[in-house]
Design a protein around this motif. Structure first.
Motif, PDB file in Angstrom:
ATOM      1  N   GLY A 135      92.771  16.586 -18.255  1.00 56.43           N
ATOM      2  CA  GLY A 135      93.587  17.478 -19.048  1.00 56.43           C
ATOM      3  C   GLY A 135      92.826  18.596 -19.741  1.00 56.43           C
ATOM      4  O   GLY A 135      93.282  19.119 -20.750  1.00 56.43           O
ATOM      5  N   TYR A 136      91.691  18.999 -19.208  1.00 56.10           N
ATOM      6  CA  TYR A 136      90.895  20.037 -19.846  1.00 56.10           C
ATOM      7  C   TYR A 136      91.274  21.417 -19.319  1.00 56.10           C
ATOM      8  O   TYR A 136      91.761  21.567 -18.211  1.00 56.10           O
ATOM      9  CB  TYR A 136      89.396  19.778 -19.653  1.00 56.10           C
ATOM     10  N   ASP A 137      91.059  22.407 -20.166  1.00 51.69           N
ATOM     11  CA  ASP A 137      91.327  23.794 -19.789  1.00 51.69           C
ATOM     12  C   ASP A 137      90.250  24.308 -18.847  1.00 51.69           C
ATOM     13  O   ASP A 137      89.172  23.730 -18.743  1.00 51.69           O
ATOM     14  CB  ASP A 137      91.350  24.686 -21.034  1.00 51.69           C
ATOM     15  N   LYS A 138      90.542  25.423 -18.207  1.00 53.44           N
ATOM     16  CA  LYS A 138      89.533  26.042 -17.346  1.00 53.44           C
ATOM     17  C   LYS A 138      88.314  26.479 -18.147  1.00 53.44           C
ATOM     18  O   LYS A 138      87.231  26.543 -17.629  1.00 53.44           O
ATOM     19  CB  LYS A 138      90.131  27.231 -16.590  1.00 53.44           C
ATOM     20  N   ARG A 139      88.489  26.797 -19.409  1.00 56.59           N
ATOM     21  CA  ARG A 139      87.378  27.113 -20.302  1.00 56.59           C
ATOM     22  C   ARG A 139      87.228  25.934 -21.246  1.00 56.59           C
ATOM     23  O   ARG A 139      87.924  25.862 -22.267  1.00 56.59           O
ATOM     24  CB  ARG A 139      87.650  28.398 -21.082  1.00 56.59           C
ATOM     25  N   PRO A 140      86.391  24.963 -20.934  1.00 58.78           N
ATOM     26  CA  PRO A 140      86.264  23.754 -21.751  1.00 58.78           C
ATOM     27  C   PRO A 140      85.984  24.056 -23.222  1.00 58.78           C
ATOM     28  O   PRO A 140      85.492  25.114 -23.580  1.00 58.78           O
ATOM     29  CB  PRO A 140      85.098  23.009 -21.110  1.00 58.78           C
ATOM     30  N   ASP A 141      86.292  23.086 -24.049  1.00 58.45           N
ATOM     31  CA  ASP A 141      86.246  23.256 -25.498  1.00 58.45           C
ATOM     32  C   ASP A 141      84.900  22.914 -26.138  1.00 58.45           C
ATOM     33  O   ASP A 141      84.802  22.854 -27.355  1.00 58.45           O
ATOM     34  CB  ASP A 141      87.334  22.419 -26.147  1.00 58.45           C
ATOM     35  N   GLY A 142      83.883  22.657 -25.367  1.00 59.55           N
ATOM     36  CA  GLY A 142      82.571  22.374 -25.934  1.00 59.55           C
ATOM     37  C   GLY A 142      82.285  20.901 -26.155  1.00 59.55           C
ATOM     38  O   GLY A 142      81.242  20.551 -26.694  1.00 59.55           O
ATOM     39  N   PHE A 164      77.490  28.620 -20.465  1.00 63.46           N
ATOM     40  CA  PHE A 164      77.885  30.009 -20.240  1.00 63.46           C
ATOM     41  C   PHE A 164      78.461  30.480 -21.572  1.00 63.46           C
ATOM     42  O   PHE A 164      79.239  29.761 -22.193  1.00 63.46           O
ATOM     43  CB  PHE A 164      78.931  30.124 -19.133  1.00 63.46           C
ATOM     44  N   ALA A 165      78.079  31.641 -22.016  1.00 58.80           N
ATOM     45  CA  ALA A 165      78.528  32.174 -23.312  1.00 58.80           C
ATOM     46  C   ALA A 165      78.217  31.169 -24.424  1.00 58.80           C
ATOM     47  O   ALA A 165      79.039  30.928 -25.308  1.00 58.80           O
ATOM     48  CB  ALA A 165      80.006  32.507 -23.270  1.00 58.80           C
ATOM     49  N   ALA A 166      77.060  30.523 -24.344  1.00 59.42           N
ATOM     50  CA  ALA A 166      76.545  29.583 -25.353  1.00 59.42           C
ATOM     51  C   ALA A 166      77.317  28.267 -25.439  1.00 59.42           C
ATOM     52  O   ALA A 166      77.038  27.450 -26.296  1.00 59.42           O
ATOM     53  CB  ALA A 166      76.475  30.238 -26.727  1.00 59.42           C
TER      54      ALA A 166
END
Length: 135
Positions: A51-58, A86-88
Motif C-alpha cells: 500500500g505504498y505510494d510511488k514516492r515512498p514516505d521515508g 533520491f532527493a535525500a
C-alpha cells in the motif's frame, strides 16, 4: 546461498516495471524484485511493505533495519541489498549482483536491469544490508 540468490535475481531481468508488482515476467517494482527472488529461494524475510505510494514516505530504511543486517558498502558482497536515496529520501532498493554490478527494477528503464555500480550510483547508496539466510 549467495550464488543461488544472485542467479535467481538475474532470472528477473527484463521483467517490466510495475508499481507494487510481484510477478516475474509480468510486472515488478524494486521491492517486489527482492521479495520475489527471496521467496523463490525459499527465504521469507518480512520486508514486503504494501500500500505504498510511488514516492515512498521515508520509512523504508527503518523497515529494512527491522529485518536485515547493516553492512558497510565497502564490505557488501553479491547478494546484499543496497538502499538508494533520491532527493535525500531512501526510497529504492537493488541487489548487488557482482563486485560493481547491481540489479534492480528501475522505473526510468521500465524494467528490471543490471548495470555497473558506477560512481554516480555509488554516491546514491544510503545503506547496504545482508539478508538472513543469504549470508
Amino acid at each position: 546461498m549467495r550464488a543461488a540468490f544472485v542467479a535467481e535475481v538475474r532470472t528477473w531481468l527484463d521483467t517490466p516495471y510495475q508499481h507494487q508488482g510481484r510477478l516475474k515476467g509480468v510486472g515488478v517494482d524494486c521491492i517486489g524484485l527482492v521479495v520475489g527472488a527471496l521467496h523463490a529461494c525459499g527465504l521469507f524475510v518480512d520486508v514486503d511493505p504494501t500500500g505504498y505510494d510511488k514516492r515512498p514516505d521515508g520509512t523504508l530504511r527503518a523497515r529494512m533495519l527491522d529485518y536485515l543486517t547493516p553492512v558497510a558498502l565497502d564490505e557488501a558482497q553479491p547478494g546484499d541489498i543496497l538502499l538508494f536515496h533520491f532527493a535525500a529520501v531512501p526510497m529504492h532498493i537493488g541487489v548487488l549482483t557482482g563486485p560493481d554490478m547491481i540489479t534492480h527494477a528501475y522505473s526510468r528503464n521500465r524494467r528490471v536491469v543490471e548495470h555497473r555500480l558506477d560512481e554516480r550510483w555509488r554516491a546514491l547508496v544510503a545503506s547496504s544490508f545482508s539478508v538472513p539466510g543469504v549470508e
